[in-house]
Design a protein around this motif. Structure first.
Motif, PDB file in Angstrom:
ATOM      1  N   ALA A 101       0.850  -1.207   0.000  1.00 46.06           N
ATOM      2  CA  ALA A 101       0.000   0.000   0.000  1.00 46.06           C
ATOM      3  C   ALA A 101       0.881   1.251   0.000  1.00 46.06           C
ATOM      4  CB  ALA A 101      -0.931  -0.023   1.205  1.00 46.06           C
ATOM      5  N   GLN A 102       1.913   1.264   0.862  1.00 48.92           N
ATOM      6  CA  GLN A 102       2.834   2.422   0.901  1.00 48.92           C
ATOM      7  C   GLN A 102       3.513   2.637  -0.446  1.00 48.92           C
ATOM      8  OE1 GLN A 102       5.790   1.612   3.901  1.00 48.92           O
ATOM      9  NE2 GLN A 102       4.253   1.555   5.524  1.00 48.92           N
ATOM     10  N   SER A 103       3.971   1.529  -1.018  1.00 51.39           N
ATOM     11  CA  SER A 103       4.724   1.607  -2.275  1.00 51.39           C
ATOM     12  C   SER A 103       3.831   2.088  -3.432  1.00 51.39           C
ATOM     13  CB  SER A 103       5.309   0.222  -2.580  1.00 51.39           C
ATOM     14  OG  SER A 103       5.928   0.187  -3.814  1.00 51.39           O
ATOM     15  N   ALA A 104       2.559   1.678  -3.425  1.00 55.42           N
ATOM     16  CA  ALA A 104       1.617   2.133  -4.465  1.00 55.42           C
ATOM     17  C   ALA A 104       1.418   3.649  -4.363  1.00 55.42           C
ATOM     18  CB  ALA A 104       0.277   1.420  -4.309  1.00 55.42           C
ATOM     19  N   ARG A 105       1.246   4.126  -3.127  1.00 54.86           N
ATOM     20  CA  ARG A 105       1.039   5.574  -2.921  1.00 54.86           C
ATOM     21  C   ARG A 105       2.278   6.341  -3.354  1.00 54.86           C
ATOM     22  NH1 ARG A 105      -1.965   3.913   1.873  1.00 54.86           N
ATOM     23  NH2 ARG A 105      -4.149   4.223   1.328  1.00 54.86           N
ATOM     24  N   GLU A 106       3.447   5.803  -3.008  1.00 52.44           N
ATOM     25  CA  GLU A 106       4.713   6.459  -3.371  1.00 52.44           C
ATOM     26  C   GLU A 106       4.851   6.561  -4.901  1.00 52.44           C
ATOM     27  OE1 GLU A 106       8.144   4.462  -1.645  1.00 52.44           O
ATOM     28  OE2 GLU A 106       9.495   5.564  -2.979  1.00 52.44           O
TER      29      GLU A 106
END
Ligand code: UT7
Length: 324
Positions: A228-233
């Motif tokens: 989830a963090q990586s998608a937002r980044e």
């Protein structure tokens, strides 16, 4: 500035399909108890392709590469970079990529393997894009290929039902308009024990443990959060919103991880490609296999914005956002 764009995709699966019922019957003979109901409920997996003994990663990778090269309409001789993401290479050395290069009948370009387990394809694609952006390559074949059945402990029901064998590939070409619009790669080596195959060949014998070991629940929790963090980044660095992603092609380990990720990001299930039911977890091959499946069945077309995500041993994770 030069960018890179995916101009073709391909894949190859070993022909032997083993359903959950077939696997459960085979495992029962060794006294290992499992069932189709447990596997489907906990993972969404219904079947996997398993390579016959003697079939190697380079063989699967070569077929996937040929299929992507055909799809792209490029000549093998134009390929000046081959990167294979794999944790099950044919040999200690040479790299699987060198074997693929020889099988394709070409020579002279760069060829090497990337080892980032189930994140391997994201790592390899980002590396190829960076080399093209730097002007050091013009036409890359990026492959994820695995024969994970080789490193499974068939007496450990918590892992052996989860994985399959296969290969997927893309052809990435230099272009004026960047097709890879964002990427991020991450690792936390302190978490190596939650997913590892901590063995090696040394002094003429196998040292350590030759089999994959996993703390499934730790991997599950970590996977959902970091993806989830990586998608937002990735979206932030491309300057787009999550709602502008047409398709998410996540690592195919467990349908429950994929659904939890979709819920966390607010991305509807209709925009998420799922192949884990058919292929099980093919580690570095899972994302390019899923991408090729969705391109060939017409879901992902030219112009689509696609988020590809890997997560796995290391612990490693990463995303590549591409406009096809
Ligand atoms: O590529 C990245 C790597 N992998 C992953 O992303 C996998 C991440 N983790 C997972 O997908 C899940 O944690 C698993 C599918 C591995 C396990 O699902 P779970 O819901 O976390 O199950 P569990 O490990 O808590 O096990 C529940 C029960 C246990 O029995 P008891 O202790 O409750 O009696 C296990 O012994 O299920 C049992 N079990 C099985 N039963 C039948 C474990 N494996 C099996 C099996 N068949 N194959």
């Amino acid at each position: 500035m030069t960018g890179s764009v995916i101009v073709g995709t391909g894949s190859f699966l070993p022909p032997r399909i083993v359903s959950n019922d077939m696997l459960a019957a085979e495992l029962a003979e060794r006294g290992v108890e499992t069932s189709d109901a447990w596997i489907v409920e906990r993972t969404g997996i219904r079947q996997r392709h398993l390579a016959e003994r003697g079939v190697t990663t380079s063989m699967l990778a070569t077929e996937a590469a040929r299929s992507a090269i055909r799809d792209a309409g490029v000549e093998p001789a134009e390929v000046d970079l081959i990167i294979v993401a794999t944790s099950t290479p044919d040999f200690v050395f040479p790299s699987t990529a060198c074997l693929v290069q020889a099988n394709l009948g070409i020579a002279g370009g760069a060829a090497f393997d990337v080892q980032a387990v189930c994140s391997g394809f994201a790592y390899a694609l980002t590396t190829a894009d960076s080399l093209i952006q730097a002007g050091r390559a013009k036409c890359a074949v990026v492959i994820g290929a695995e024969v994970f059945s080789r490193i499974l402990d068939w007496n450990d029901r918590a892992t052996c039902v989860l994985f399959g064998d296969g290969a997927g590939a893309v052809v990435l070409r230099a272009s004026e308009q960047p097709g890879i619009i964002a990427a991020n790669l991450h690792a936390d080596g302190s978490q190596m024990k939650i997913l590892c195959a901590a063995g090696n060949v040394a002094y003429g014998e196998v040292m350590g443990d030759p089999f994959l070991r996993m703390d499934g629940q730790s991997v599950f929790k970590m996977a959902v959060n970091v993806l989830a963090q990586s998608a937002r980044e990735a979206c932030e660095s491309a300057g787009i919103g999550l709602e502008q992603i047409d398709w998410v092609v996540p690592h195919q380990a467990n349908v429950r991880i994929i659904n939890a990720l979709g819920r966390k990001l607010g991305i509807p299930a209709e925009r998420v490609v799922i192949t884990v039911d058919q292929h099980a977890n093919t580690s570095a091959a899972s994302v390019p296999l899923a991408l090729d499946t969705a391109r060939r069945d017409g879901r992902i077309g030219t112009g689509s914005t696609v988020l590809m995500q890997g997560v796995g041993g290391g612990f490693t994770w990463g995303s590549v956002l591409a406009r096809l």
